[in-house]
Design an enzyme around this catalytic site. Structure first.
Site, PDB file in Angstrom:
ATOM      1  N   LYS A  22       0.830  -1.218   0.000  1.00  0.00           N
ATOM      2  CA  LYS A  22       0.000   0.000   0.000  1.00  0.00           C
ATOM      3  C   LYS A  22       0.860   1.261   0.000  1.00  0.00           C
ATOM      4  CE  LYS A  22      -1.754   1.575   4.061  1.00  0.00           C
ATOM      5  NZ  LYS A  22      -1.543   2.978   4.426  1.00  0.00           N
ATOM      6  N   ASN A  23       1.833   1.312   0.906  1.00  0.00           N
ATOM      7  CA  ASN A  23       2.566   2.566   1.069  1.00  0.00           C
ATOM      8  C   ASN A  23       3.606   2.806  -0.021  1.00  0.00           C
ATOM      9  OD1 ASN A  23       0.959   3.159   3.192  1.00  0.00           O
ATOM     10  ND2 ASN A  23       2.459   2.625   4.785  1.00  0.00           N
ATOM     11  N   ARG A  99      -5.095  10.809   4.125  1.00  0.00           N
ATOM     12  CA  ARG A  99      -4.048  11.827   4.246  1.00  0.00           C
ATOM     13  C   ARG A  99      -3.015  11.726   3.130  1.00  0.00           C
ATOM     14  NH1 ARG A  99      -2.966  14.068   8.665  1.00  0.00           N
ATOM     15  NH2 ARG A  99      -0.823  14.118   7.976  1.00  0.00           N
ATOM     16  N   CYS A 123      -5.269  12.773  12.555  1.00  0.00           N
ATOM     17  CA  CYS A 123      -6.061  11.561  12.452  1.00  0.00           C
ATOM     18  C   CYS A 123      -5.979  10.826  13.773  1.00  0.00           C
ATOM     19  CB  CYS A 123      -5.639  10.700  11.264  1.00  0.00           C
ATOM     20  SG  CYS A 123      -4.194   9.720  11.553  1.00  0.00           S
ATOM     21  N   ARG A 128      -0.010  14.641  13.035  1.00  0.00           N
ATOM     22  CA  ARG A 128       0.530  14.434  11.699  1.00  0.00           C
ATOM     23  C   ARG A 128       0.592  15.697  10.830  1.00  0.00           C
ATOM     24  NH1 ARG A 128      -1.703   8.751   9.558  1.00  0.00           N
ATOM     25  NH2 ARG A 128       0.210   8.846   8.373  1.00  0.00           N
ATOM     26  N   PRO A 129       1.381  16.681  11.258  1.00  0.00           N
ATOM     27  CA  PRO A 129       1.524  17.892  10.434  1.00  0.00           C
ATOM     28  C   PRO A 129       2.273  17.601   9.126  1.00  0.00           C
ATOM     29  CG  PRO A 129       3.104  17.905  12.246  1.00  0.00           C
ATOM     30  CD  PRO A 129       2.223  16.702  12.455  1.00  0.00           C
ATOM     31  N   ILE A 130       2.222  18.559   8.181  1.00  0.00           N
ATOM     32  CA  ILE A 130       2.973  18.380   6.922  1.00  0.00           C
ATOM     33  C   ILE A 130       3.999  19.502   6.748  1.00  0.00           C
ATOM     34  CG2 ILE A 130       1.236  17.008   5.698  1.00  0.00           C
ATOM     35  CD1 ILE A 130       0.556  19.691   4.162  1.00  0.00           C
ATOM     36  N   ASP A 131       4.419  20.102   7.873  1.00  0.00           N
ATOM     37  CA  ASP A 131       5.357  21.227   7.789  1.00  0.00           C
ATOM     38  C   ASP A 131       6.644  20.865   7.038  1.00  0.00           C
ATOM     39  OD1 ASP A 131       5.538  19.617  10.259  1.00  0.00           O
ATOM     40  OD2 ASP A 131       7.348  20.779  10.621  1.00  0.00           O
ATOM     41  N   GLN A 132       7.105  19.628   7.173  1.00  0.00           N
ATOM     42  CA  GLN A 132       8.361  19.248   6.512  1.00  0.00           C
ATOM     43  C   GLN A 132       8.189  19.101   4.996  1.00  0.00           C
ATOM     44  OE1 GLN A 132      11.364  19.240   8.239  1.00  0.00           O
ATOM     45  NE2 GLN A 132       9.949  20.102   9.739  1.00  0.00           N
ATOM     46  N   ASP A 311       4.099   0.640  12.249  1.00  0.00           N
ATOM     47  CA  ASP A 311       2.965  -0.065  11.633  1.00  0.00           C
ATOM     48  C   ASP A 311       2.876  -1.528  12.060  1.00  0.00           C
ATOM     49  OD1 ASP A 311       2.295   2.273  10.370  1.00  0.00           O
ATOM     50  OD2 ASP A 311       3.135   1.725   8.428  1.00  0.00           O
ATOM     51  N   ILE A 333       6.998   7.112  17.178  1.00  0.00           N
ATOM     52  CA  ILE A 333       6.663   7.799  15.922  1.00  0.00           C
ATOM     53  C   ILE A 333       5.374   8.599  16.047  1.00  0.00           C
ATOM     54  CG2 ILE A 333       6.225   7.504  13.441  1.00  0.00           C
ATOM     55  CD1 ILE A 333       9.078   6.765  14.214  1.00  0.00           C
ATOM     56  N   ARG A 403      -8.809  -0.454   4.363  1.00  0.00           N
ATOM     57  CA  ARG A 403      -7.944   0.581   3.779  1.00  0.00           C
ATOM     58  C   ARG A 403      -6.585   0.010   3.428  1.00  0.00           C
ATOM     59  NH1 ARG A 403      -7.697   6.114   6.861  1.00  0.00           N
ATOM     60  NH2 ARG A 403      -6.280   6.326   5.099  1.00  0.00           N
TER      61      ARG A 403
HETATM   62  N1  EPU Z   1       5.866  14.687  10.939  1.00  0.00           N
HETATM   63  C1  EPU Z   1       6.025  16.025  11.209  1.00  0.00           C
HETATM   64  N2  EPU Z   1       6.033  16.903  10.156  1.00  0.00           N
HETATM   65  C2  EPU Z   1       5.881  16.502   8.859  1.00  0.00           C
HETATM   66  C3  EPU Z   1       5.724  15.133   8.600  1.00  0.00           C
HETATM   67  C4  EPU Z   1       5.725  14.244   9.662  1.00  0.00           C
HETATM   68  O1  EPU Z   1       6.153  16.439  12.355  1.00  0.00           O
HETATM   69  O2  EPU Z   1       5.886  17.347   7.957  1.00  0.00           O
HETATM   70  C5  EPU Z   1       5.867  13.720  12.048  1.00  0.00           C
HETATM   71  C6  EPU Z   1       4.571  12.935  12.163  1.00  0.00           C
HETATM   72  O3  EPU Z   1       3.584  13.628  12.892  1.00  0.00           O
HETATM   73  C7  EPU Z   1       5.032  11.671  12.843  1.00  0.00           C
HETATM   74  C8  EPU Z   1       6.427  11.453  12.258  1.00  0.00           C
HETATM   75  O4  EPU Z   1       6.843  12.744  11.770  1.00  0.00           O
HETATM   76  O5  EPU Z   1       5.127  11.869  14.213  1.00  0.00           O
HETATM   77  C9  EPU Z   1       6.542  10.456  11.140  1.00  0.00           C
HETATM   78  O6  EPU Z   1       5.539  10.711  10.176  1.00  0.00           O
HETATM   79  P1  EPU Z   1       5.727  10.375   8.642  1.00  0.00           P
HETATM   80  O7  EPU Z   1       5.579  11.649   7.865  1.00  0.00           O
HETATM   81  O8  EPU Z   1       6.914   9.554   8.400  1.00  0.00           O
HETATM   82  O9  EPU Z   1       4.413   9.500   8.359  1.00  0.00           O
HETATM   83  P2  EPU Z   1       3.602   9.505   7.010  1.00  0.00           P
HETATM   84  O10 EPU Z   1       4.516   9.721   5.889  1.00  0.00           O
HETATM   85  O11 EPU Z   1       2.411  10.391   7.152  1.00  0.00           O
HETATM   86  C10 EPU Z   1       3.881   6.967   6.495  1.00  0.00           C
HETATM   87  C11 EPU Z   1       2.972   5.807   6.286  1.00  0.00           C
HETATM   88  C12 EPU Z   1       2.342   5.414   7.610  1.00  0.00           C
HETATM   89  C13 EPU Z   1       3.456   5.056   8.580  1.00  0.00           C
HETATM   90  C14 EPU Z   1       4.420   6.241   8.717  1.00  0.00           C
HETATM   91  C15 EPU Z   1       5.601   5.954   9.606  1.00  0.00           C
HETATM   92  C16 EPU Z   1       2.258   6.153   4.002  1.00  0.00           C
HETATM   93  C17 EPU Z   1       1.167   6.487   3.045  1.00  0.00           C
HETATM   94  N3  EPU Z   1       1.955   6.184   5.300  1.00  0.00           N
HETATM   95  O12 EPU Z   1       3.069   8.018   7.000  1.00  0.00           O
HETATM   96  O13 EPU Z   1       1.528   4.282   7.374  1.00  0.00           O
HETATM   97  O14 EPU Z   1       2.928   4.738   9.838  1.00  0.00           O
HETATM   98  O15 EPU Z   1       4.898   6.621   7.418  1.00  0.00           O
HETATM   99  O16 EPU Z   1       6.314   4.881   9.125  1.00  0.00           O
HETATM  100  O17 EPU Z   1       3.359   5.844   3.598  1.00  0.00           O
HETATM  101  C18 EPU Z   1      -0.172   2.744   7.836  1.00  0.00           C
HETATM  102  O18 EPU Z   1       0.103   2.188   6.762  1.00  0.00           O
HETATM  103  O19 EPU Z   1      -0.921   2.211   8.713  1.00  0.00           O
HETATM  104  C19 EPU Z   1       0.404   4.050   8.118  1.00  0.00           C
HETATM  105  C20 EPU Z   1      -0.089   4.880   9.023  1.00  0.00           C
END
Ligand code: EPU
Length: 424
Positions: A22-23, A99, A123, A128-132, A311, A333, A403
């Site tokens: 999926k990811n 997301r 969620c 889960r911000p997207i600032d990065q 996960d 995480i 999902r």
């Molecule tokens: N974070 C920030 N700022 C950002 C982005 C992330 O502070 O701009 C924080 C998040 O809040 C979190 C940490 O950094 O605390 C890691 O988040 P990450 O961005 O790596 O997660 P993601 O990319 O949103 C993906 C997977 C998730 C998986 C995580 C961690 C996809 C589509 N989703 O999420 O998968 O848990 O990486 O490995 O790739 C799942 O499949 O059940 C799932 C949630």
């Protein structure tokens, strides 16, 4: 709403097939926006999240077809992109259901010079911000405004830059890597995510004509190119689905071959399963797991890849719930990924949570109960608990499961589990 009904106590044996990841599928589908023409993807899993991403692409004017029929055809989809027709906008209604829709942001701004993508909210598992993601795109020269709940990004042509992520982020790394593929000049991503899905996306982009090196390490270098071409690509197997099925074998004292699977992608999980007393070997393009009679306690800390994946935390917790001894599980995480604990305790587990730490005191038996899934991996964990519990477990809200797991109940039934889906 569908429910999954499990009667516990069956030992699982046999071979089970792992679907595409999926990811990996989600960023790969989003990457089709980077090139005109027809993209073909194979080994695509049938999941609600994949359907949502295809819907996002259709809403933007792309043609997405396939995933019908039987055999290979059922796992193949095509995405047709005609640049002139693309409306670079992802609406709130779709982003709020998934997301990962935010993965279209990088490709859109790189290729079309503008994007309007709804901000994903928090969620169940965290804020889960997207600032990065935004920091990276800004560094590449995108102008970014947040208005009315939307991210609006604009750029004539992105230009390469060095981005040092403050926080390791999987989809953030993917978003910026896709954008940088079409930027002018060299981009260096420092403190990048090392997950196999990031590496898989880089592999696909390089097939399309990108020049990316270092994916799979924390330093990724991208030499921007003028254009990319569509390709035909088969998606790698899902390591989290594979890990979940290994735990299914472990918790039922079973003997299951889980394939296909890439053992190196599961190193941290395999190590913990061995510490718990499982016998695991690479076999037949996958992994064979023989579960112990009684698992042993082991401590787990979730971290970014190659550490133990968040996960898989809920699934391993279920195994520890019936282990001999006490385990400490630390979730590093996501701030709120212990919601399955209350449900497991209702099944007779003895788990207490203090902030990011769960203390799991192993019990001899779990008992079946009516439980509610709170997120994707939690729903899988409750089903695993049901496989081990005495009596009947009924898991509701299985739309979370759908999902990210392709017909999990059918796969488990094929291994001898007494499990079915009740519709409505
Ligand atoms: N974070 C920030 N700022 C950002 C982005 C992330 O502070 O701009 C924080 C998040 O809040 C979190 C940490 O950094 O605390 C890691 O988040 P990450 O961005 O790596 O997660 P993601 O990319 O949103 C993906 C997977 C998730 C998986 C995580 C961690 C996809 C589509 N989703 O999420 O998968 O848990 O990486 O490995 O790739 C799942 O499949 O059940 C799932 C949630």
């Amino acid at each position: 709403m569908d429910r999954i009904i499990v009667t516990g106590g069956k030992r699982l044996t046999g071979k089970v097939e792992v679907s595409g990841a999926k990811n990996a599928a989600l960023p790969i589908l989003a990457s089709s926006l980077l090139a005109d023409g027809e993209h073909t993807y194979r080994n695509v899993p049938h999941l609600a999240d994949v359907s949502t991403m295809l819907k996002v692409l259709r809403t933007m004017g792309c043609d997405a077809a396939g995933l019908e029929g039987t055999g290979q055809a059922a796992r193949t989809c095509t995405v047709g992109v005609a640049g002139g027709k693309v409306v670079p906008e992802a609406p709130y209604d779709l982003v709020r259901t998934m997301r990962a829709s935010v993965l279209v942001l990088g490709p859109l701004v790189a290729r079309y010079g503008r994007a309007r993508v709804s901000m994903p909210g928090g969620c169940a598992i965290g804020a889960r911000p997207i600032d990065q993601h935004l920091k990276g795109l800004k560094a590449l020269g995108a102008e970014i405004h947040l208005t009315e709940g939307y991210v609006e990004a604009r750029a004539k042509r992105l230009r390469g830059a060095t981005v040092v992520f403050d926080k390791i982020t999987v989809t953030g790394t993917e978003n910026v890597m896709m954008a940088a593929a079409l930027a002018r000049g060299r981009t260096v991503l420092e403190n990048a995510a090392r997950e196999p899905e990031v590496e898989e996306l880089a592999r696909l982009l390089n097939k399309m004509g990108a020049r990316i090196s270092g994916a799979g390490t924390n330093l990724i270098t991208i030499e921007g190119v003028e254009g990319l071409q569509p390709v035909d690509h088969a998606i790698l197997p899902d390591r989290i689905e594979a890990g979940t099925l290994l735990v299914a074998s472990a918790i039922t004292s079973g003997d299951v071959l889980v394939a296909p699977a890439v053992p190196e992608h599961l190193d941290a999980v395999i190590q913990k399963l061995r510490e718990a007393g499982c016998v695991i070997a690479a076999e037949g393009g996958g992994l064979r797991c023989k579960g112990p009679k009684v698992p042993r306690a082991t401590n787990i800390t979730t971290t970014e890849h190659p550490g133990f994946p968040t996960d898989m935390q809920a699934q391993l917790m279920v195994l520890m719930a019936v282990a001999e001894g006490t385990s400490v599980i630390r979730e590093h995480i996501f701030e709120n990924r212990f919601m399955h604990v209350a449900e497991l305790d209702r099944m007779g587990a003895d788990i207490t949570v203090d902030g990011h730490t769960a203390v799991v005191r192993g019990v001899k038996r779990l008992s079946g109960a009516q439980v509610m899934a709170s997120d994707l991996r939690a729903s899988a964990a409750l089903i695993l608990a049901g496989l081990r519990a005495e009596g009947r477990t009924e898991v509701s809200r299985v739309y979370h499961l759908d999902r990210g797991y392709e017909r999990l109940e059918r796969k488990l039934r094929g291994l001898g589990a007494e499990i079915r889906r009740a519709r409505g």
